[in-house]
Design an enzyme around this catalytic site. Structure first.
Site, PDB file in Angstrom:
ATOM      1  CE  LYS A  54      51.032 112.735 -44.846  1.00  0.00           C
ATOM      2  NZ  LYS A  54      50.620 113.857 -43.971  1.00  0.00           N
ATOM      3  CD  GLN A  98      47.595 116.086 -44.852  1.00  0.00           C
ATOM      4  OE1 GLN A  98      47.949 115.135 -44.165  1.00  0.00           O
ATOM      5  NE2 GLN A  98      48.453 116.754 -45.593  1.00  0.00           N
ATOM      6  CG  ASP A 121      50.537 115.052 -37.924  1.00  0.00           C
ATOM      7  OD1 ASP A 121      51.409 114.842 -38.790  1.00  0.00           O
ATOM      8  OD2 ASP A 121      49.326 115.221 -38.185  1.00  0.00           O
TER       9      ASP A 121
HETATM   10  N1  LUD Z   1      49.108 117.928 -42.098  1.00  0.00           N
HETATM   11  C1  LUD Z   1      51.216 117.490 -43.147  1.00  0.00           C
HETATM   12  N2  LUD Z   1      49.738 119.120 -44.036  1.00  0.00           N
HETATM   13  C2  LUD Z   1      50.679 119.506 -45.067  1.00  0.00           C
HETATM   14  N3  LUD Z   1      55.968 115.734 -51.705  1.00  0.00           N
HETATM   15  C3  LUD Z   1      52.526 116.846 -45.119  1.00  0.00           C
HETATM   16  C4  LUD Z   1      53.746 116.881 -47.277  1.00  0.00           C
HETATM   17  C5  LUD Z   1      54.466 114.904 -48.484  1.00  0.00           C
HETATM   18  N4  LUD Z   1      48.543 116.821 -40.147  1.00  0.00           N
HETATM   19  C6  LUD Z   1      49.412 117.055 -41.130  1.00  0.00           C
HETATM   20  O1  LUD Z   1      52.438 115.627 -44.966  1.00  0.00           O
HETATM   21  O2  LUD Z   1      52.667 116.022 -42.042  1.00  0.00           O
HETATM   22  C7  LUD Z   1      51.546 116.584 -42.087  1.00  0.00           C
HETATM   23  N5  LUD Z   1      50.621 116.405 -41.127  1.00  0.00           N
HETATM   24  N6  LUD Z   1      52.051 117.736 -44.239  1.00  0.00           N
HETATM   25  N7  LUD Z   1      53.122 117.498 -46.166  1.00  0.00           N
HETATM   26  C8  LUD Z   1      52.943 118.923 -46.015  1.00  0.00           C
HETATM   27  C9  LUD Z   1      52.120 119.103 -44.775  1.00  0.00           C
HETATM   28  C10 LUD Z   1      50.000 118.166 -43.092  1.00  0.00           C
HETATM   29  C11 LUD Z   1      54.243 117.632 -48.312  1.00  0.00           C
HETATM   30  C12 LUD Z   1      54.840 117.032 -49.415  1.00  0.00           C
HETATM   31  C13 LUD Z   1      54.953 115.666 -49.501  1.00  0.00           C
HETATM   32  C14 LUD Z   1      53.871 115.487 -47.385  1.00  0.00           C
HETATM   33  C15 LUD Z   1      55.565 115.000 -50.693  1.00  0.00           C
HETATM   34  O3  LUD Z   1      55.678 113.775 -50.724  1.00  0.00           O
HETATM   35  C16 LUD Z   1      56.595 115.212 -52.891  1.00  0.00           C
HETATM   36  C17 LUD Z   1      58.052 115.611 -52.905  1.00  0.00           C
HETATM   37  O4  LUD Z   1      58.405 116.639 -52.281  1.00  0.00           O
HETATM   38  O5  LUD Z   1      58.828 114.929 -53.581  1.00  0.00           O
HETATM   39  C18 LUD Z   1      55.983 115.792 -54.144  1.00  0.00           C
HETATM   40  C19 LUD Z   1      54.515 115.614 -54.220  1.00  0.00           C
HETATM   41  C20 LUD Z   1      53.827 116.959 -54.059  1.00  0.00           C
HETATM   42  O6  LUD Z   1      52.896 117.230 -54.819  1.00  0.00           O
HETATM   43  O7  LUD Z   1      54.211 117.740 -53.161  1.00  0.00           O
END
Ligand code: LUD
Ligand code: NAP
Length: 295
Positions: A54, A98, A121
């Site tokens: 991010k 997060q 968010d």
């Molecule tokens: N908290 C989120 N907690 C978890 N995967 C994310 C997420 C990118 N406050 C708050 O960002 O929006 C949020 N706001 N979340 N998440 C999960 C959740 C939070 C999950 C996966 C990925 C953000 C991501 O880029 C990659 C993919 O699917 O290709 C792989 C990388 C990996 O190890 O998951």
């Protein structure tokens, strides 16, 4: 038949590019760049990876990132004091704490303390209520990313049967609201749903946000359906690195669906792209500049 693989990474890259262009326009008009503050409490490795992605994306878009790393032992009062400071900081347009937080901090209290205008968010009750009542809101990034992919795939969603599996405030519920806003006929399934395979079998659109590895089987899916897999599940492997799988049995579902998102490379990257977009939108609204178009 093999389903089309919906390339979330490519869609996210396109969105990052458009956001970066709009950031340049904003920065000229407002005399400052949009700012995103991220807060990570503790050192959960997955959370650390997401926060790094991010902050990297924020800088790459030409926005300013303010990262706050707090120890696992941080008290709720200390976290609330930081949120208050970020609420009052004029350089900060978006605040992202997060999740999950350490168990002795109440996430509901923390979310409620964030200025709704900076709640990129979209978790604050004011934003959830606005989404539910059709008012202009900041919308949770993951469902927004799913909707973006569905629109690109289908154009209009009007009249289609959509099933959302999962009813969390972060994914399932806002996803259902967005689909309803697109005039889909929406069913929300959860752990108490009777005969989930039958419910899923009726859907033209399936969004799985459960957190159970490969729970949704190929023979549940209606032929020709579009499948959006939100699940991120780590399966242990011999090399100790682990393997990521979604909530849907991808290979099986590919035999039946018209299109499906992979894990990784599907919804995850879109979540981050939408966070950039929401930060830019929050900056416009706070500066009293009309929302950027074409995003
Ligand atoms: N908290 C989120 N907690 C978890 N995967 C994310 C997420 C990118 N406050 C708050 O960002 O929006 C949020 N706001 N979340 N998440 C999960 C959740 C939070 C999950 C996966 C990925 C953000 C991501 O880029 C990659 C993919 O699917 O290709 C792989 C990388 C990996 O190890 O998951
Ligand atoms: P959550 O808060 O744990 O919610 C899970 C939901 O699934 C709950 O509503 C639960 O029902 C339901 N459920 C559990 N077992 C079920 C079963 N056997 N049958 C039907 N429904 C069942 O999870 P979340 O935060 O929404 O996240 C869901 C998944 O998406 C996780 O794998 C998470 O890692 C992933 N995720 C990915 C992204 C991304 O950017 N790609 C973003 C956020 C989350 P009850 O309400 O009845 O308990």
């Amino acid at each position: 038949m093999t389903a089309r693989r919906i390339d979330g990474k490519a869609a996210a890259a396109e969105l990052h590019e458009r956001v970066a262009g709009a950031v340049r326009n904003f920065t000229q008009a407002a005399g400052r760049a949009p700012g995103l503050a991220t807060v990570l409490v503790g050192e959960d490795p997955a959370s650390a990876v997401y926060i790094r992605s991010k902050n990297k994306a924020t800088a790459a878009a030409g926005m300013v990132s303010f990262h706050h790393q707090l120890p696992e032992t941080t008290s709720e009062a200390e976290l609330l004091a930081l949120v208050d400071e970020l609420n009052r900081d004029e350089r900060v347009d978006g605040i992202l704490v997060q999740l999950p937080l350490p168990s002795d901090i109440d996430d509901k209290t923390v979310i409620a303390a964030i200025d709704p205008a900076k709640d990129v968010d979209g978790f604050h009750a004011e934003n959830a209520g606005k989404l539910a009542t059709g008012l202009e809101a900041l919308v949770p990034c993951t469902p927004l990313g799913c909707l973006h992919l569905l629109r690109a795939e289908l154009g209009s969603l009007a009249g289609l049967d959509a099933v959302v599996i999962g009813r969390s405030n972060i994914v399932g519920k806002p996803m259902a609201m967005l689909l309803l806003g697109e005039n889909a006929t929406v069913t929300i399934a959860h752990s108490r749903t009777r005969d989930l395979p039958e419910v899923v079998g009726r859907a033209d659109i399936v969004v799985a946000a459960v957190g159970r590895a490969e729970m949704v089987r190929g023979d549940w899916i209606k032929p020709g359906a579009i499948v959006i897999d939100v699940g991120i599940n780590r399966i242990p492997t011999e090399d100790g690195k682990g393997r990521l799988v979604g909530d849907v049995a991808y290979d099986e579902a590919s035999e039946v669906a018209a299109a499906i998102t992979p894990v990784p490379g599907g919804v995850g990257p879109m979540t981050i792209a939408m966070l950039m977009r929401s930060t830019l939108v929050a900056a416009h609204r706070r500066a009293g500049i009309a929302d950027p178009e074409g995003l």
